[in-house]
Every structure is written in C-alpha cells, then in structure tokens.
Design an enzyme around this catalytic site. Structure first.
Site, short mmCIF file in Angstrom:
data_model
loop_
_atom_site.label_atom_id
_atom_site.label_comp_id
_atom_site.label_asym_id
_atom_site.label_seq_id
_atom_site.Cartn_x
_atom_site.Cartn_y
_atom_site.Cartn_z
NE ARG A 188 -3.67 -2.34 0.09
CZ ARG A 188 -3.38 -3.36 -0.49
NH1 ARG A 188 -2.21 -3.68 -1.14
NH2 ARG A 188 -4.23 -4.61 -0.38
CB SER A 219 -9.31 -1.33 3.84
OG SER A 219 -9.99 -2.43 3.37
CD GLU A 270 -5.88 1.04 2.17
OE1 GLU A 270 -6.02 0.82 1.04
OE2 GLU A 270 -5.81 0.17 3.20
#
Length: 351
Positions: free
Chosen positions: A160, A239, A343
């Site tokens: 990520r 998420s 995130e």
C-alpha cells in the site's frame, strides 16, 4: 478546462465529506492537467489532486487552494499491453480487460476510484496488487517541470505504498501502463484463500476470468465495498486502516497481549511479510478490541458489513469520522499494543 470557485468537494469523495475548495479545476486532457499544476506551482498556490475521491478524507473547513480534478479519458489495449489515462474509472477498466480475455487485474474488480490512483497506493485485494502488472507510470514531475516515465522498479512499490505516496508533492500521474497475461480466458492463479473457497478451487488454480471477477464483486458487495449510493455502508473509503506489519519482536509482544486478553487458545492472524516481519489483520484487531460491525451511535459508524470500513451514515462531518477513527486506534492500542495506521489520505486534518 472547467474552473469553479468556492466549490464543494464532498460530492467528489466516496465519504461525501469535506468542505469547499477555494478553486476547483476539472481537467480533461494531460495538457490541461499539466497547465493547471504549473499555474498553481508558479503562483505558490497549494494544490490538491483528486481522481475518484475514494481514498480522501477532507477536513470540514475544506481546502484553501486549487483542487485539481483529473477527468482524463483513454483506454488502449495492444496485445497484452494496457494503457489507461489517469482519469479512467478503475473498475470499468478491469471489466474491459476481463472481456478482452486478459488476466492480471481481475481480482481488483469493484475497487472504487481512478486508474491514476492505483500505483500511488499500490492498490491490492484478493491476492493481487497493481505492482505485479504495472510496467510504467507516466507522470508530471513538478520538481523538474517535465513529463517523465518511471519504470516499475523506479515506482518503489511496497505494501500500500509507492514512490508517489512517499513524495506526494512531486508527481502527478497522467497515465499508467500494464502488462497483462493471455491465459486462454483463464485468470491468474488464485492466491487469496477466501476467493479460492468461494470459487470452489484450490489456491494456485486458475478459473474463467468472468468467474473470478464476479466472485470478487460478490465478496466485496457482501462487505459493503462496492459503491452503492443507496447503501450507507459504501459511504466510506473502503478499508480505513492498513494491516499492521510487525517485526518479530513486535509480533511476540502482540502475541503475548492476545493470550493475556483472549486466552491461550486464541491465535491471531499471521502472514509472512518478508524476512523478520509478519503481517496481521487490522479487521481482526478492531473486532477483538470490541469494535464490532455497526459500532457507534452517531452519524459516523463502523460498517454493518465489515469492521475495517468506517462509514458516513448520511449526516456525518469529517470530525465525526475522525473521532470514531481515533477511538478505534486508541482501543486497539490499549488492547493489543498495536497502532493502526489510516489508509486514506487526509487533507487539512489528521488522526
């Protein structure tokens, strides 16, 4: 190029949160994108780049500067090579590749947002990450004042994360190139256990591309991870927290906290994440710390379908959302000694 002043940004995000921008520029070509970036940089005006808005948390006060919405279009398939303009809708592009019989991104179906954002976040789901198929990213380098082409290695992909995320003020992605696979209408080997179970195959097996895509869409929809304007569980950024990656020492301490809190028979999720590192599940941590599906009584709550998604139930503010996020972070840290990291990108606010 469209220019608006005191323009609302909330409708441009999947959270539907955030105040207005002093100025909103919508660019439909690479040339317009570059012109808008140069104008902001030359005048010293703060710049916020917006694609699909699926990974943004914008403060209630908005953005004092120029918000640049990238609305470029273009899909080019040449054999197994795919090139996407940054403004292309990602999930539509995935559908195109499946229909063309090309494997490599079929398990990334249903992910909201634009194609240009995928290398920034190294978007991944159900055993696939774009870093496995991205060959080149064409971007405007604000520091050099020119368009550059970065290879996969130069993108410095990790979980990520990427070079673009590490240095967010430098590059504006214009186009992304992918190398896909012609496997005779079959998917890439299915890596994710949940997807394999849903497909009725073993990990490592291949399935028809359309089956892989449809199964992933059903799995995502069951967790509120496919956009639906009528479903508040999808008014989110997907998420909200990344899965923690712990050193051996950190994981041992975490494991001890799990045994102390939940008993000797409970084993936390653990996945290899490189030498001396283990990845665990943020969703598991959140749930076991007491933040179950639907947690909350205010206008911002945990999704009723998935503990990893924080949602706007329709009347929330960004501060409502952040208050919930901070509560979850503090609760998980107190319970297990692990600090969750958000995130989505925050604009004008922080946890």
């Amino acid at each position: 190029m469209q220019v608006l002043h005191d323009a609302p940004l909330a409708p441009l995000t999947t959270f539907r949160l955030g105040g207005p921008a002093t100025r909103l520029v919508t660019a439909g070509t690479d040339a317009e994108v570059i012109a808008a970036v140069r104008e902001a940089d030359d005048s010293g005006t703060p710049l916020l780049v917006i694609g699909g808005g699926s990974n943004l948390v914008i403060g209630d006060k908005g953005f004092d500067g120029t918000a640049l919405r990238i609305a470029t279009r273009g899909v080019e398939l040449r054999g197994t090579t795919l090139e996407l303009a940054a403004g292309e809708v990602w999930t539509d592009a995935v559908t195109r590749t499946v229909e063309a019989g090309l494997a490599g991104i079929e398990c990334l179906a249903g992910i909201p947002g634009s194609a240009g954002a995928t290398p920034i976040q190294n978007v991944g789901a159900y055993g696939q990450e774009v870093s496995a198929t991205v060959t080149e990213v064409i971007a405007y380098d604000r520091r050099a004042g020119e368009t550059v082409t970065l290879t996969n290695a130069e993108c410095a992909f990790s979980y990520r994360h990427s070079r673009f995320k590490a240095d967010p003020e430098r590059y504006v992605v214009l186009r992304v190139r992918f190398a896909l696979e012609d496997a005779g209408g079959l998917s890439a080997p299915v890596k994710y256990a949940e997807a394999a179970r849903a497909l009725g195959v073993e990990p490592g097996d291949r399935v028809p591309l359309a089956d892989a895509r449809e199964t992933v869409l059903k799995l995502r929809a069951g967790k509120g991870m496919v956009l639906d304007a009528g479903d508040h569980d999808t008014w989110s950024a997907g998420s909200f927290f990344t899965n923690p990656i712990l050193t051996d020492e950190q994981f041992a301490a975490f494991h001890a906290r799990v045994r102390e809190r939940l008993g000797d028979g409970v084993e936390p999720p653990a996945y290899p994440a490189g030498e001396g590192r283990t990845k665990t599940s943020a969703a598991w941590l959140i749930d076991r710390a007491g933040f179950t599906k639907g947690y909350g009584t205010g206008p911002a709550r945990i999704s009723t379908k998935h503990t990893l998604a924080l949602t706007n139930r329709g009347e929330a503010t960004t501060e409502d959302l952040l208050a919930l996020a901070r509560e979850v972070v503090a609760g998980v840290r107190e319970a297990f000694g692990v600090t969750l990291v958000n995130e989505p990108v925050t604009v004008g606010v922080s946890l």
